[in-house]
Design a protein around this motif. Structure first.
Motif, PDB file in Angstrom:
ATOM      1  N   ALA A   1     -38.775 -16.665   1.980  1.00 22.22           N
ATOM      2  CA  ALA A   1     -38.508 -17.315   3.263  1.00 22.22           C
ATOM      3  C   ALA A   1     -37.055 -17.130   3.669  1.00 22.22           C
ATOM      4  O   ALA A   1     -36.142 -17.201   2.835  1.00 22.22           O
ATOM      5  N   PHE A   2     -36.837 -16.875   4.955  1.00 24.78           N
ATOM      6  CA  PHE A   2     -35.486 -16.862   5.514  1.00 24.78           C
ATOM      7  C   PHE A   2     -35.069 -18.300   5.814  1.00 24.78           C
ATOM      8  O   PHE A   2     -35.848 -19.100   6.334  1.00 24.78           O
ATOM      9  N   HIS A   3     -33.821 -18.612   5.515  1.00 26.49           N
ATOM     10  CA  HIS A   3     -33.299 -19.948   5.822  1.00 26.49           C
ATOM     11  C   HIS A   3     -32.189 -19.898   6.860  1.00 26.49           C
ATOM     12  O   HIS A   3     -31.829 -20.920   7.438  1.00 26.49           O
ATOM     13  N   ASN A   4     -31.667 -18.709   7.113  1.00 23.04           N
ATOM     14  CA  ASN A   4     -30.585 -18.533   8.081  1.00 23.04           C
ATOM     15  C   ASN A   4     -31.165 -17.980   9.382  1.00 23.04           C
ATOM     16  O   ASN A   4     -31.795 -16.925   9.388  1.00 23.04           O
ATOM     17  N   GLN A   5     -30.968 -18.699  10.496  1.00 28.79           N
ATOM     18  CA  GLN A   5     -31.535 -18.271  11.776  1.00 28.79           C
ATOM     19  C   GLN A   5     -31.038 -16.891  12.179  1.00 28.79           C
ATOM     20  O   GLN A   5     -31.757 -16.115  12.807  1.00 28.79           O
ATOM     21  N   ASN A   6     -29.817 -16.547  11.802  1.00 31.65           N
ATOM     22  CA  ASN A   6     -29.262 -15.240  12.140  1.00 31.65           C
ATOM     23  C   ASN A   6     -30.071 -14.124  11.487  1.00 31.65           C
ATOM     24  O   ASN A   6     -30.316 -13.076  12.089  1.00 31.65           O
ATOM     25  N   ASN A   7     -30.535 -14.361  10.255  1.00 36.74           N
ATOM     26  CA  ASN A   7     -31.376 -13.366   9.577  1.00 36.74           C
ATOM     27  C   ASN A   7     -32.740 -13.245  10.243  1.00 36.74           C
ATOM     28  O   ASN A   7     -33.302 -12.162  10.357  1.00 36.74           O
ATOM     29  N   ILE A   8     -33.267 -14.384  10.695  1.00 37.60           N
ATOM     30  CA  ILE A   8     -34.561 -14.371  11.378  1.00 37.60           C
ATOM     31  C   ILE A   8     -34.485 -13.538  12.651  1.00 37.60           C
ATOM     32  O   ILE A   8     -35.400 -12.784  12.983  1.00 37.60           O
ATOM     33  N   ASP A   9     -33.373 -13.671  13.381  1.00 40.07           N
ATOM     34  CA  ASP A   9     -33.216 -12.950  14.636  1.00 40.07           C
ATOM     35  C   ASP A   9     -33.044 -11.451  14.430  1.00 40.07           C
ATOM     36  O   ASP A   9     -33.438 -10.650  15.271  1.00 40.07           O
ATOM     37  N   LYS A  10     -32.447 -11.058  13.298  1.00 40.53           N
ATOM     38  CA  LYS A  10     -32.069  -9.654  13.102  1.00 40.53           C
ATOM     39  C   LYS A  10     -33.062  -8.863  12.253  1.00 40.53           C
ATOM     40  O   LYS A  10     -32.942  -7.642  12.150  1.00 40.53           O
ATOM     41  N   GLN A  11     -34.023  -9.531  11.623  1.00 41.38           N
ATOM     42  CA  GLN A  11     -34.948  -8.860  10.721  1.00 41.38           C
ATOM     43  C   GLN A  11     -36.376  -8.962  11.251  1.00 41.38           C
ATOM     44  O   GLN A  11     -36.723  -9.925  11.931  1.00 41.38           O
ATOM     45  N   PRO A  12     -37.214  -7.982  10.917  1.00 47.17           N
ATOM     46  CA  PRO A  12     -38.644  -8.190  11.179  1.00 47.17           C
ATOM     47  C   PRO A  12     -39.139  -9.322  10.287  1.00 47.17           C
ATOM     48  O   PRO A  12     -38.736  -9.414   9.119  1.00 47.17           O
ATOM     49  N   THR A  13     -39.967 -10.204  10.809  1.00 44.43           N
ATOM     50  CA  THR A  13     -40.398 -11.367  10.043  1.00 44.43           C
ATOM     51  C   THR A  13     -41.911 -11.527  10.086  1.00 44.43           C
ATOM     52  O   THR A  13     -42.588 -11.011  10.975  1.00 44.43           O
ATOM     53  N   LEU A  14     -42.406 -12.276   9.109  1.00 38.91           N
ATOM     54  CA  LEU A  14     -43.801 -12.668   9.049  1.00 38.91           C
ATOM     55  C   LEU A  14     -43.826 -14.189   9.064  1.00 38.91           C
ATOM     56  O   LEU A  14     -43.357 -14.832   8.127  1.00 38.91           O
ATOM     57  N   ALA A  15     -44.338 -14.766  10.157  1.00 37.81           N
ATOM     58  CA  ALA A  15     -44.322 -16.222  10.311  1.00 37.81           C
ATOM     59  C   ALA A  15     -45.652 -16.820   9.871  1.00 37.81           C
ATOM     60  O   ALA A  15     -46.715 -16.299  10.197  1.00 37.81           O
ATOM     61  N   THR A  16     -45.575 -17.908   9.111  1.00 40.04           N
ATOM     62  CA  THR A  16     -46.758 -18.650   8.702  1.00 40.04           C
ATOM     63  C   THR A  16     -46.505 -20.135   8.947  1.00 40.04           C
ATOM     64  O   THR A  16     -45.360 -20.566   9.091  1.00 40.04           O
ATOM     65  N   LEU A  17     -47.575 -20.900   8.989  1.00 43.67           N
ATOM     66  CA  LEU A  17     -47.457 -22.345   9.133  1.00 43.67           C
ATOM     67  C   LEU A  17     -47.542 -22.925   7.726  1.00 43.67           C
ATOM     68  O   LEU A  17     -48.592 -23.319   7.252  1.00 43.67           O
ATOM     69  N   GLY A  18     -46.411 -22.959   7.036  1.00 43.26           N
ATOM     70  CA  GLY A  18     -46.372 -23.304   5.625  1.00 43.26           C
ATOM     71  C   GLY A  18     -46.009 -22.085   4.808  1.00 43.26           C
ATOM     72  O   GLY A  18     -45.544 -21.072   5.333  1.00 43.26           O
TER      73      GLY A  18
END
Length: 567
Positions: A73-90
């Motif tokens: 899991a990413f914890h830094n919003q900056n990393n979330i914005d700059k990386q491809p991500t896989l979002a889950t609910l949990g």
């Protein structure tokens, strides 16, 4: 072995690591309907097994037993914005009991010591589908159709919404999609250009690490048609539309060429590239056109950048505007398309394509458009469903099916817009001419309305089946049992919205549903394209005249008060 950031997955080298192979036998059967009857079936090694024996380990909770790898899991919003991500609910896509959205790395850390034989060959644990660029209203029905088939549903959002875009229903965030039942959401970095090759590579990695098998890629809006078949092919799927005609399913110039090559009538046209529109003069003369003419963007949607020009000056200005600008899909426009103006009335024919249907492609519902010319653009007032099995529309049906074959649509849904003339002596619509074709589900909730009015027709089930290569179930008849109309409710003023009257559409006796596109404080303009309307209202009833009357009242009794601006 897996990284310590992924505590939910066992080490690959762990002697206890295995996956329950028999779970894959239930992939296409919802667990809730697995029978307790004793029915012998063959196992992977050919030994007969009873359904009771199977149910001991088939009817399991995927959330509890799926040992898929998933990135930290990413914890830094900056990393979330700059990386491809896989979002889950949990923490996992196989459980929906989480309270917050968790953004994971797409790929989990994994050390493979013996690549040739690091783990015994396994059956696929879970089949899955990809919804490319989904919208909430349609997405809800597709998720439900996927669940009925035991499919995991993944969304791919080419242009992520960080919450700054209004109309979450049309431009959903990852959280909004997860909250309506999506299992997981893939997003590229914010602000980046969508890369279909990178997306395919990431999905193939997810497929391997989560022990999935993607069966189909479903485009959920016009802009997604560009990528869906390419993405499907890169995932190794054979049930994709003709890749050699991919351009003809999106570019209106190539579209006309493909349809004309199939021997079907199309409007005369020319490509215009001059930045000031000066090539209009020669093109109009060479095509022997009379004004008005149509000038449009080649990759538009929703009537955006489509101009009916009554003289040379308007045509040059419209062409220059398109050639020098950016299209509705966010791409720099390379040329403007000049077309002859075709008279008659406009229709939209929706179709399903699958090799399992008798003709390969089948018209399911027809909508007649009622439009007015507003500021040089033909603007919708309302659209009504008509009977596709009436002899009145047989030429339109035959033509639309031919258009789909011409542009290589073989799997999924299609939407063909045409113009036609009415022959009073024969009581038939004749001489159809294509405006455009889209290899996607029609907008405006038309599939939802069709499901509510055509007995036995389930378009979202059919869409999932067609894209996955499953047999498509067809109803005995596509004749609608009730009248259905969509009313387009406009603002007739420009300014800041300060008051609304007549937005209580549920007062209408044939009311079915509605959506407000504008709220107090929003900027409104005179409606010219699909997204500039103030509201949409859907009506269904047994009395056709009463339904049409309600459509008129929905428009006439809707009044906006605006505060004028200096613009």
């Amino acid at each position: 072995m897996t990284d310590t950031d992924v505590p939910s997955s066992r080490t690959r080298g762990d002697s206890q690591h295995y996956r329950n192979r028999s779970v894959s036998e239930a992939v296409l059967v919802p667990q809730a309907i697995i029978s307790d009857d004793v029915v012998p079936t063959a196992s992977a090694n050919g030994t007969a097994r009873t359904s009771n024996e199977q149910n001991c380990d088939v009817s399991v909770d995927l959330a509890e037993h799926h040992e898929a790898l998933i990135g930290a899991a990413f914890h830094n919003q900056n990393n979330i914005d700059k990386q491809p991500t896989l979002a889950t609910l949990g923490e996992t896509p196989f459980a929906d009991d989480g309270d917050e959205v968790v953004n994971h790395r797409v790929i989990a850390t994994e050390v493979v010591k013996e690549p040739r034989n690091f783990i015994a060959a396994e059956n696929v644990l879970q089949n899955a589908i990809v919804l490319l660029d989904p919208r909430i209203p349609d997405c809800i029905h597709l998720i439900e159709a996927g669940k009925k088939r035991g499919l995991m549903v993944m969304a791919v959002i080419p242009k992520p919404n960080d919450g700054s875009k209004a109309l979450i229903e049309f431009y959903p965030t990852a959280q909004a999609l997860l909250e309506v039942g999506m299992h997981q959401v893939y997003e590229p970095p914010y602000g980046s250009k969508f890369d279909v090759v990178e997306c395919a590579a990431n999905l193939k990695t997810i497929e391997a690490q989560q022990n999935l098998r993607f069966l189909g890629v479903i485009p959920c809006r016009e802009a997604a048609v560009d990528f869906s078949d390419i993405l499907g092919a890169l995932l190794g799927l054979s049930n994709v539309n003709d890749l050699g005609l991919a351009g003809a399913r999106r570019d209106k110039g190539l579209m006309k060429l493909a349809v004309a090559n199939a021997g079907l009538r199309v409007a005369k046209y020319a490509r215009l590239t001059h930045g000031q529109g000066k090539d209009i003069v020669d093109a109009v003369e060479e095509l022997e056109l009379q004004y008005p003419v149509v000038v449009k963007t080649p990759r538009g949607m929703g009537t955006s950048d489509v101009f009916i020009c009554k003289d040379e000056k308007e045509a040059m200005e419209s062409s220059a505007h398109i050639v020098r600008g950016v299209g509705p899909d966010g791409r720099k426009t390379q040329y403007a398309l000049l077309e002859e103006f075709i008279g008659g009335e406009e229709f939209a024919l929706n179709l399903v394509a699958s090799p399992t249907t008798p003709r390969g492609v089948q018209v399911t519902d027809i909508w007649m458009y009622h439009k007015l010319n507003t500021d040089g653009t033909m603007v919708n007032t309302f659209q009504e469903m008509v009977d596709p099995q009436s002899r009145t529309y047989t030429e339109l049906v035959r033509y639309a099916e031919g258009v789909c074959r011409a542009v290589g649509i073989k799997y999924g849904m299609a939407h063909v817009e045409i113009k036609a003339e009415f022959d009073e002596k024969r009581n038939k619509w004749i001489n159809p001419v294509m405006i455009e074709v889209g290899a996607r589900l029609a907008g405006g909730r038309k599939a939802i309305m069709a499901e509510n009015t055509i007995i036995g027709w389930h378009p979202f089930d059919a869409m999932v089946d067609a894209h996955c290569g499953f047999p498509v179930r067809m109803p005995p008849s596509f004749s609608p049992a009730r009248k259905c109309v969509q009313a387009f409710v406009p603002s007739d003023k420009n300014g800041i919205l300060v008051g609304i009257k007549g937005d209580d559409f549920n007062r209408l006796s044939n009311y079915h549903d509605s959506v407000m596109l504008k709220k107090i404080g929003d900027k409104v303009v005179r409606a010219r394209d699909i997204m500039s309307f103030a509201a949409y209202c859907w009506l269904i009833g047994d009395d056709p005249d009463a339904v049409l009357q309600d459509a008129r009242l929905a428009r006439e009794e809707f009044i906006v008060e605006v505060e004028s601006t200096d613009e």
